[in-house]
Design a protein around this motif. Structure first.
Motif, PDB file in Angstrom:
ATOM      1  N   LEU A   1      30.054  73.889  29.704  1.00 26.22           N
ATOM      2  CA  LEU A   1      31.072  72.959  30.192  1.00 26.22           C
ATOM      3  C   LEU A   1      30.518  72.174  31.387  1.00 26.22           C
ATOM      4  O   LEU A   1      31.039  72.268  32.500  1.00 26.22           O
ATOM      5  N   PRO A   2      29.454  71.399  31.176  1.00 26.25           N
ATOM      6  CA  PRO A   2      28.816  70.726  32.321  1.00 26.25           C
ATOM      7  C   PRO A   2      29.788  69.824  33.082  1.00 26.25           C
ATOM      8  O   PRO A   2      30.567  69.081  32.484  1.00 26.25           O
ATOM      9  N   GLY A   3      29.751  69.947  34.409  1.00 30.33           N
ATOM     10  CA  GLY A   3      30.579  69.114  35.263  1.00 30.33           C
ATOM     11  C   GLY A   3      32.036  69.522  35.341  1.00 30.33           C
ATOM     12  O   GLY A   3      32.840  68.859  35.991  1.00 30.33           O
ATOM     13  N   ARG A   4      32.393  70.618  34.710  1.00 29.71           N
ATOM     14  CA  ARG A   4      33.805  71.016  34.675  1.00 29.71           C
ATOM     15  C   ARG A   4      34.185  72.020  35.760  1.00 29.71           C
ATOM     16  O   ARG A   4      35.350  72.252  35.996  1.00 29.71           O
ATOM     17  N   LEU A   5      33.211  72.619  36.401  1.00 28.01           N
ATOM     18  CA  LEU A   5      33.487  73.472  37.554  1.00 28.01           C
ATOM     19  C   LEU A   5      33.335  72.583  38.771  1.00 28.01           C
ATOM     20  O   LEU A   5      32.275  72.006  39.006  1.00 28.01           O
ATOM     21  N   ARG A   6      34.433  72.439  39.516  1.00 34.67           N
ATOM     22  CA  ARG A   6      34.380  71.525  40.659  1.00 34.67           C
ATOM     23  C   ARG A   6      35.363  71.950  41.745  1.00 34.67           C
ATOM     24  O   ARG A   6      36.259  72.748  41.512  1.00 34.67           O
ATOM     25  N   ALA A   7      35.159  71.367  42.907  1.00 38.10           N
ATOM     26  CA  ALA A   7      36.069  71.604  44.029  1.00 38.10           C
ATOM     27  C   ALA A   7      37.330  70.768  43.826  1.00 38.10           C
ATOM     28  O   ALA A   7      37.295  69.699  43.210  1.00 38.10           O
ATOM     29  N   CYS A   8      38.430  71.253  44.349  1.00 32.21           N
ATOM     30  CA  CYS A   8      39.694  70.512  44.331  1.00 32.21           C
ATOM     31  C   CYS A   8      39.490  69.187  45.051  1.00 32.21           C
ATOM     32  O   CYS A   8      38.758  69.099  46.034  1.00 32.21           O
ATOM     33  N   ASP A   9      40.159  68.152  44.560  1.00 31.92           N
ATOM     34  CA  ASP A   9      40.024  66.808  45.136  1.00 31.92           C
ATOM     35  C   ASP A   9      40.792  66.632  46.448  1.00 31.92           C
ATOM     36  O   ASP A   9      40.657  65.610  47.107  1.00 31.92           O
ATOM     37  N   ASN A  10      41.590  67.609  46.814  1.00 31.13           N
ATOM     38  CA  ASN A  10      42.317  67.548  48.082  1.00 31.13           C
ATOM     39  C   ASN A  10      41.332  67.928  49.190  1.00 31.13           C
ATOM     40  O   ASN A  10      40.855  69.061  49.226  1.00 31.13           O
ATOM     41  N   PRO A  11      41.013  66.999  50.095  1.00 34.47           N
ATOM     42  CA  PRO A  11      40.021  67.302  51.138  1.00 34.47           C
ATOM     43  C   PRO A  11      40.443  68.430  52.079  1.00 34.47           C
ATOM     44  O   PRO A  11      39.594  68.998  52.771  1.00 34.47           O
ATOM     45  N   GLU A  12      41.725  68.769  52.099  1.00 34.36           N
ATOM     46  CA  GLU A  12      42.197  69.852  52.958  1.00 34.36           C
ATOM     47  C   GLU A  12      42.211  71.197  52.234  1.00 34.36           C
ATOM     48  O   GLU A  12      42.610  72.208  52.797  1.00 34.36           O
ATOM     49  N   CYS A  13      41.775  71.208  50.991  1.00 32.19           N
ATOM     50  CA  CYS A  13      41.777  72.422  50.172  1.00 32.19           C
ATOM     51  C   CYS A  13      40.341  72.890  49.975  1.00 32.19           C
ATOM     52  O   CYS A  13      39.420  72.085  49.931  1.00 32.19           O
ATOM     53  N   ARG A  14      40.143  74.189  49.857  1.00 36.48           N
ATOM     54  CA  ARG A  14      38.799  74.732  49.629  1.00 36.48           C
ATOM     55  C   ARG A  14      38.728  75.494  48.319  1.00 36.48           C
ATOM     56  O   ARG A  14      37.858  76.318  48.129  1.00 36.48           O
ATOM     57  N   LEU A  15      39.665  75.212  47.410  1.00 39.65           N
ATOM     58  CA  LEU A  15      39.671  75.924  46.144  1.00 39.65           C
ATOM     59  C   LEU A  15      38.891  75.162  45.082  1.00 39.65           C
ATOM     60  O   LEU A  15      38.628  73.971  45.230  1.00 39.65           O
ATOM     61  N   TYR A  16      38.530  75.875  44.030  1.00 40.74           N
ATOM     62  CA  TYR A  16      37.738  75.332  42.933  1.00 40.74           C
ATOM     63  C   TYR A  16      38.520  75.483  41.637  1.00 40.74           C
ATOM     64  O   TYR A  16      39.428  76.292  41.540  1.00 40.74           O
TER      65      TYR A  16
ATOM     66  N   LEU B   1      34.628  82.083  44.217  1.00 45.17           N
ATOM     67  CA  LEU B   1      34.584  80.768  44.861  1.00 45.17           C
ATOM     68  C   LEU B   1      35.854  80.503  45.665  1.00 45.17           C
ATOM     69  O   LEU B   1      35.814  79.886  46.732  1.00 45.17           O
ATOM     70  N   ASN B   2      36.990  80.974  45.162  1.00 47.01           N
ATOM     71  CA  ASN B   2      38.279  80.712  45.801  1.00 47.01           C
ATOM     72  C   ASN B   2      38.658  81.758  46.851  1.00 47.01           C
ATOM     73  O   ASN B   2      39.811  81.815  47.281  1.00 47.01           O
ATOM     74  N   SER B   3      37.691  82.545  47.299  1.00 47.65           N
ATOM     75  CA  SER B   3      37.980  83.579  48.296  1.00 47.65           C
ATOM     76  C   SER B   3      37.901  83.060  49.726  1.00 47.65           C
ATOM     77  O   SER B   3      37.955  83.847  50.677  1.00 47.65           O
ATOM     78  N   THR B   4      37.820  81.731  49.887  1.00 53.40           N
ATOM     79  CA  THR B   4      37.862  81.131  51.233  1.00 53.40           C
ATOM     80  C   THR B   4      38.899  80.001  51.257  1.00 53.40           C
ATOM     81  O   THR B   4      38.576  78.853  51.538  1.00 53.40           O
ATOM     82  N   PRO B   5      40.165  80.328  50.991  1.00 53.20           N
ATOM     83  CA  PRO B   5      41.194  79.277  50.950  1.00 53.20           C
ATOM     84  C   PRO B   5      41.591  78.792  52.344  1.00 53.20           C
ATOM     85  O   PRO B   5      41.289  79.446  53.348  1.00 53.20           O
TER      86      PRO B   5
END
Length: 171
Positions: free
Chosen positions: A119-134, A15-19
């Motif tokens: 772990l429902p709901g625990r995998l998520r995108a970073c809250d920084n709108p300029e970031c593409r990490l999870y 998921l984090n291979s598009t930073p």
């Protein structure tokens, strides 16, 4: 092919291979040699067809995790995949039969599914709108918001502080 901590790490790394680097989205798997190395490091063959399925899985999973795609969009990756019980003195285990080029992609989908269940709901995108990490939030309160407190967390807090300071000075 059980889903465990190793598969969760692989899923997160996929998921984090598009930073975002210097404001531009990078694809760490765009270069065939870099992708081959990544695939082999994660137990794959490094083949071209395997990479194609892996990129498809990554793009679909990113969409599913962020809510932009329904989970049913993952179905083509699981076509023709079967699971068979194997009995031993230790109990029942399940053997997954999956076409070799899709093994890494299917493993990522299964790791995502296991996280949804455990772990429902625990995998998520970073809250920084300029970031593409999870991130996988393992905190007790389930309130982690950033991929990294040291990077995105501090940036976002500083940004909010500067905005409040400007608003106070203006008003």
């Amino acid at each position: 092919m059980a889903s465990g901590p190793d598969q969760q790490v692989t899923l997160l790394e996929l998921l984090n291979s598009t930073p975002v680097v210097d404001g531009a989205v990078q694809d760490l798997l765009a270069d065939p040699e870099a992708a081959r190395s990544w695939q082999r490091a994660h137990g794959g063959s490094g083949g071209k067809e395997e990479r194609r399925y892996l990129l498809q899985a990554r793009d679909l999973l990113q969409g599913v995790v962020t809510g932009g795609r329904p989970a049913t969009d993952l179905a083509p990756l699981l076509a023709d995949v079967t699971s068979h019980p194997e009995l031993s003195a230790a109990g029942v285990t399940w053997r997954l039969d999956v076409p070799a080029p899709r093994r890494l992609a299917v493993s990522a989908v299964l790791a995502w599914s296991a996280l949804q269940e455990t772990l429902p709901g625990r995998l998520r995108a970073c809250d920084n709108p300029e970031c593409r990490l999870y991130l996988i939030d393992r905190s007790k309160t389930n309130r982690a918001r950033w991929c990294s407190m040291a990077v995105c967390g501090n940036r976002m807090k500083a940004r909010r502080h500067h905005q409040r300071t400007r608003e106070a000075a203006a008003g």
